[in-house]
Write a protein that holds these residues in place. Structure first.
Motif, PDB file in Angstrom:
ATOM      1  N   PHE A 277      -1.730   0.527   7.880  1.00  0.00           N
ATOM      2  CA  PHE A 277      -1.710  -0.048   6.537  1.00  0.00           C
ATOM      3  C   PHE A 277      -2.772  -1.119   6.380  1.00  0.00           C
ATOM      4  CE2 PHE A 277       0.790  -3.134   8.837  1.00  0.00           C
ATOM      5  CZ  PHE A 277       0.485  -4.342   8.215  1.00  0.00           C
ATOM      6  N   VAL A 278      -3.013  -1.427   5.125  1.00  0.00           N
ATOM      7  CA  VAL A 278      -3.799  -2.595   4.746  1.00  0.00           C
ATOM      8  C   VAL A 278      -3.006  -3.346   3.680  1.00  0.00           C
ATOM      9  CG1 VAL A 278      -5.156  -1.366   2.997  1.00  0.00           C
ATOM     10  CG2 VAL A 278      -6.076  -3.425   4.036  1.00  0.00           C
ATOM     11  N   TRP A 279      -3.030  -4.667   3.742  1.00  0.00           N
ATOM     12  CA  TRP A 279      -2.399  -5.528   2.743  1.00  0.00           C
ATOM     13  C   TRP A 279      -3.489  -5.854   1.733  1.00  0.00           C
ATOM     14  CZ3 TRP A 279       2.061  -7.017   0.897  1.00  0.00           C
ATOM     15  CH2 TRP A 279       2.238  -8.260   0.294  1.00  0.00           C
ATOM     16  N   HIS A 280      -3.303  -5.403   0.504  1.00  0.00           N
ATOM     17  CA  HIS A 280      -4.343  -5.583  -0.516  1.00  0.00           C
ATOM     18  C   HIS A 280      -3.685  -5.870  -1.862  1.00  0.00           C
ATOM     19  CE1 HIS A 280      -8.301  -5.073  -2.318  1.00  0.00           C
ATOM     20  NE2 HIS A 280      -7.704  -4.376  -3.268  1.00  0.00           N
ATOM     21  N   GLY A 281      -3.989  -7.014  -2.424  1.00  0.00           N
ATOM     22  CA  GLY A 281      -3.457  -7.352  -3.746  1.00  0.00           C
ATOM     23  C   GLY A 281      -1.946  -7.399  -3.796  1.00  0.00           C
ATOM     24  N   GLU A 282      -1.318  -8.008  -2.783  1.00  0.00           N
ATOM     25  CA  GLU A 282       0.147  -8.125  -2.720  1.00  0.00           C
ATOM     26  C   GLU A 282       0.853  -6.786  -2.569  1.00  0.00           C
ATOM     27  OE1 GLU A 282       2.090 -11.179  -2.764  1.00  0.00           O
ATOM     28  OE2 GLU A 282       0.105 -11.953  -2.282  1.00  0.00           O
ATOM     29  N   ARG A 283       0.127  -5.779  -2.085  1.00  0.00           N
ATOM     30  CA  ARG A 283       0.716  -4.459  -1.817  1.00  0.00           C
ATOM     31  C   ARG A 283       0.279  -3.978  -0.448  1.00  0.00           C
ATOM     32  NH1 ARG A 283       1.742  -0.742  -6.658  1.00  0.00           N
ATOM     33  NH2 ARG A 283       2.052  -2.210  -8.332  1.00  0.00           N
ATOM     34  N   LEU A 284       1.129  -3.178   0.166  1.00  0.00           N
ATOM     35  CA  LEU A 284       0.724  -2.469   1.372  1.00  0.00           C
ATOM     36  C   LEU A 284       0.215  -1.105   0.941  1.00  0.00           C
ATOM     37  CD1 LEU A 284       3.668  -3.992   2.311  1.00  0.00           C
ATOM     38  CD2 LEU A 284       2.716  -3.215   4.445  1.00  0.00           C
ATOM     39  N   LEU A 285      -0.910  -0.693   1.488  1.00  0.00           N
ATOM     40  CA  LEU A 285      -1.464   0.628   1.224  1.00  0.00           C
ATOM     41  C   LEU A 285      -1.491   1.415   2.513  1.00  0.00           C
ATOM     42  CD1 LEU A 285      -4.512  -0.400  -0.982  1.00  0.00           C
ATOM     43  CD2 LEU A 285      -2.323   0.539  -1.762  1.00  0.00           C
ATOM     44  N   MET A 286      -1.001   2.640   2.451  1.00  0.00           N
ATOM     45  CA  MET A 286      -0.990   3.549   3.590  1.00  0.00           C
ATOM     46  C   MET A 286      -1.447   4.909   3.102  1.00  0.00           C
ATOM     47  SD  MET A 286       2.626   2.508   5.343  1.00  0.00           S
ATOM     48  CE  MET A 286       3.117   0.802   5.440  1.00  0.00           C
ATOM     49  N   ALA A 287      -1.715   5.809   4.028  1.00  0.00           N
ATOM     50  CA  ALA A 287      -2.098   7.170   3.648  1.00  0.00           C
ATOM     51  C   ALA A 287      -1.375   8.153   4.561  1.00  0.00           C
ATOM     52  CB  ALA A 287      -3.605   7.361   3.758  1.00  0.00           C
ATOM     53  N   THR A 288      -1.045   9.305   4.003  1.00  0.00           N
ATOM     54  CA  THR A 288      -0.424  10.382   4.758  1.00  0.00           C
ATOM     55  C   THR A 288      -0.739  11.690   4.041  1.00  0.00           C
ATOM     56  OG1 THR A 288       1.625  11.093   5.852  1.00  0.00           O
ATOM     57  CG2 THR A 288       1.829  10.320   3.576  1.00  0.00           C
ATOM     58  N   LYS A 289      -0.469  12.775   4.684  1.00  0.00           N
ATOM     59  CA  LYS A 289      -0.669  14.069   4.026  1.00  0.00           C
ATOM     60  C   LYS A 289       0.401  14.237   2.948  1.00  0.00           C
ATOM     61  CE  LYS A 289      -3.528  16.348   7.174  1.00  0.00           C
ATOM     62  NZ  LYS A 289      -3.888  17.588   7.809  1.00  0.00           N
ATOM     63  N   SER A 290      -0.001  14.832   1.832  1.00  0.00           N
ATOM     64  CA  SER A 290       0.912  14.951   0.690  1.00  0.00           C
ATOM     65  C   SER A 290       2.130  15.805   0.986  1.00  0.00           C
ATOM     66  CB  SER A 290       0.171  15.497  -0.532  1.00  0.00           C
ATOM     67  OG  SER A 290      -0.320  16.786  -0.272  1.00  0.00           O
ATOM     68  N   ALA A 291       2.029  16.719   1.967  1.00  0.00           N
ATOM     69  CA  ALA A 291       3.153  17.589   2.305  1.00  0.00           C
ATOM     70  C   ALA A 291       4.113  16.957   3.311  1.00  0.00           C
ATOM     71  CB  ALA A 291       2.627  18.917   2.866  1.00  0.00           C
ATOM     72  N   ASN A 292       3.779  15.801   3.860  1.00  0.00           N
ATOM     73  CA  ASN A 292       4.652  15.165   4.851  1.00  0.00           C
ATOM     74  C   ASN A 292       5.948  14.668   4.202  1.00  0.00           C
ATOM     75  OD1 ASN A 292       2.864  15.647   6.889  1.00  0.00           O
ATOM     76  ND2 ASN A 292       2.090  13.553   7.004  1.00  0.00           N
ATOM     77  N   PRO A 293       7.037  14.633   4.973  1.00  0.00           N
ATOM     78  CA  PRO A 293       8.323  14.184   4.419  1.00  0.00           C
ATOM     79  C   PRO A 293       8.266  12.805   3.767  1.00  0.00           C
ATOM     80  CG  PRO A 293       8.673  15.192   6.559  1.00  0.00           C
ATOM     81  CD  PRO A 293       7.179  15.091   6.364  1.00  0.00           C
ATOM     82  N   THR A 294       7.518  11.872   4.329  1.00  0.00           N
ATOM     83  CA  THR A 294       7.463  10.530   3.746  1.00  0.00           C
ATOM     84  C   THR A 294       6.903  10.582   2.327  1.00  0.00           C
ATOM     85  OG1 THR A 294       7.259   9.515   5.920  1.00  0.00           O
ATOM     86  CG2 THR A 294       6.536   8.199   4.040  1.00  0.00           C
ATOM     87  N   ALA A 295       5.810  11.314   2.124  1.00  0.00           N
ATOM     88  CA  ALA A 295       5.229  11.429   0.780  1.00  0.00           C
ATOM     89  C   ALA A 295       6.208  12.106  -0.179  1.00  0.00           C
ATOM     90  CB  ALA A 295       3.911  12.198   0.841  1.00  0.00           C
ATOM     91  N   ARG A 296       6.846  13.160   0.282  1.00  0.00           N
ATOM     92  CA  ARG A 296       7.828  13.848  -0.573  1.00  0.00           C
ATOM     93  C   ARG A 296       8.979  12.917  -0.918  1.00  0.00           C
ATOM     94  NH1 ARG A 296       7.432  18.002   3.358  1.00  0.00           N
ATOM     95  NH2 ARG A 296       9.618  17.644   3.841  1.00  0.00           N
ATOM     96  N   ASN A 297       9.526  12.236   0.078  1.00  0.00           N
ATOM     97  CA  ASN A 297      10.651  11.328  -0.153  1.00  0.00           C
ATOM     98  C   ASN A 297      10.293  10.245  -1.166  1.00  0.00           C
ATOM     99  OD1 ASN A 297      11.998  12.779   1.797  1.00  0.00           O
ATOM    100  ND2 ASN A 297      11.848  11.191   3.366  1.00  0.00           N
ATOM    101  N   LEU A 298       9.113   9.661  -1.013  1.00  0.00           N
ATOM    102  CA  LEU A 298       8.725   8.569  -1.907  1.00  0.00           C
ATOM    103  C   LEU A 298       8.410   9.063  -3.311  1.00  0.00           C
ATOM    104  CD1 LEU A 298       6.705   6.415   0.615  1.00  0.00           C
ATOM    105  CD2 LEU A 298       9.043   6.051  -0.215  1.00  0.00           C
ATOM    106  N   ARG A 299       7.919  10.288  -3.423  1.00  0.00           N
ATOM    107  CA  ARG A 299       7.722  10.882  -4.754  1.00  0.00           C
ATOM    108  C   ARG A 299       9.069  11.028  -5.459  1.00  0.00           C
ATOM    109  NH1 ARG A 299       4.846  14.857  -2.496  1.00  0.00           N
ATOM    110  NH2 ARG A 299       2.677  14.312  -2.498  1.00  0.00           N
ATOM    111  N   ASP A 300      10.081  11.468  -4.695  1.00  0.00           N
ATOM    112  CA  ASP A 300      11.406  11.728  -5.263  1.00  0.00           C
ATOM    113  C   ASP A 300      12.217  10.451  -5.475  1.00  0.00           C
ATOM    114  OD1 ASP A 300      10.793  14.415  -5.141  1.00  0.00           O
ATOM    115  OD2 ASP A 300      12.003  14.789  -3.347  1.00  0.00           O
ATOM    116  N   ASN A 301      12.098   9.498  -4.548  1.00  0.00           N
ATOM    117  CA  ASN A 301      12.992   8.358  -4.527  1.00  0.00           C
ATOM    118  C   ASN A 301      12.301   7.053  -4.896  1.00  0.00           C
ATOM    119  OD1 ASN A 301      14.593   6.165  -3.609  1.00  0.00           O
ATOM    120  ND2 ASN A 301      15.677   7.498  -2.197  1.00  0.00           N
ATOM    121  N   GLY A 302      11.134   6.793  -4.336  1.00  0.00           N
ATOM    122  CA  GLY A 302      10.366   5.606  -4.670  1.00  0.00           C
ATOM    123  C   GLY A 302      10.808   4.302  -4.051  1.00  0.00           C
ATOM    124  N   VAL A 303      11.745   4.344  -3.096  1.00  0.00           N
ATOM    125  CA  VAL A 303      12.143   3.125  -2.393  1.00  0.00           C
ATOM    126  C   VAL A 303      12.117   3.366  -0.888  1.00  0.00           C
ATOM    127  CG1 VAL A 303      13.555   2.205  -4.265  1.00  0.00           C
ATOM    128  CG2 VAL A 303      14.610   3.632  -2.528  1.00  0.00           C
TER     129      VAL A 303
END
Length: 151
Positions: A45-71
């Motif tokens: 991650f990087v801390w930028h503008g009071e947010r954490l930014l990360m990257a992952t593949k769009s098909a990974n469970p984390t991306a899917r979970n956050l798209r659906d749930n957002g927390v």
């Protein structure tokens, strides 16, 4: 009986948590699927503008979970110097990150997923931040609540 270092005052805990957000590279991200299945992954991650930014593949469970749930919950540091962040999350396409944020990500982490369609960025806004080292710091561990620094 174990002896602990003296408890830090709240301002020092906040400074230490911010230093960790600025200098650490990896964190544990916990999310859950729509049916409640847990997912825990390490991401850089990087801390930028009071947010954490990360990257992952769009098909990974984390991306899917956050798209659906957002927390989610994010953990930094070792067990004897932990920072926990309860966050709201946004999934952003690989070409949707503002230039300054993308540049900060690439500079800190040494790779750049911008423009790669299989990848997404995850933008986390902390809503609650807890930090403690030992039992003697548990009472004052809440540094942020409802997205506002309490310290």
């Amino acid at each position: 009986m174990a002896t602990f270092p003296p408890a830090r005052e709240a301002g020092q805990r906040k400074r230490d948590a911010l230093r960790r957000l600025e200098t650490d590279e990896d964190a544990w991200v916990s999310s859950a699927s729509a049916d409640g299945a847990p997912c825990l992954v390490p991401l850089s991650f990087v801390w930028h503008g009071e947010r954490l930014l990360m990257a992952t593949k769009s098909a990974n469970p984390t991306a899917r979970n956050l798209r659906d749930n957002g927390v989610c919950r994010i953990a930094l540091g070792p067990t004897r110097d932990v920072v926990l962040l309860d966050c709201t999350a946004e999934v952003i396409g690989s070409d949707g990150l503002p230039d300054a944020a993308g540049q900060a990500f690439a500079e800190k982490l040494g790779w750049d997923p911008r423009g790669h369609p299989a990848w997404v960025f995850l933008s986390f806004r902390p809503q609650r931040v807890l930090a403690w080292r030992e039992e003697n710091e548990l009472a004052g561990r809440e540094l942020m609540r409802e997205g506002v620094w309490a310290v």
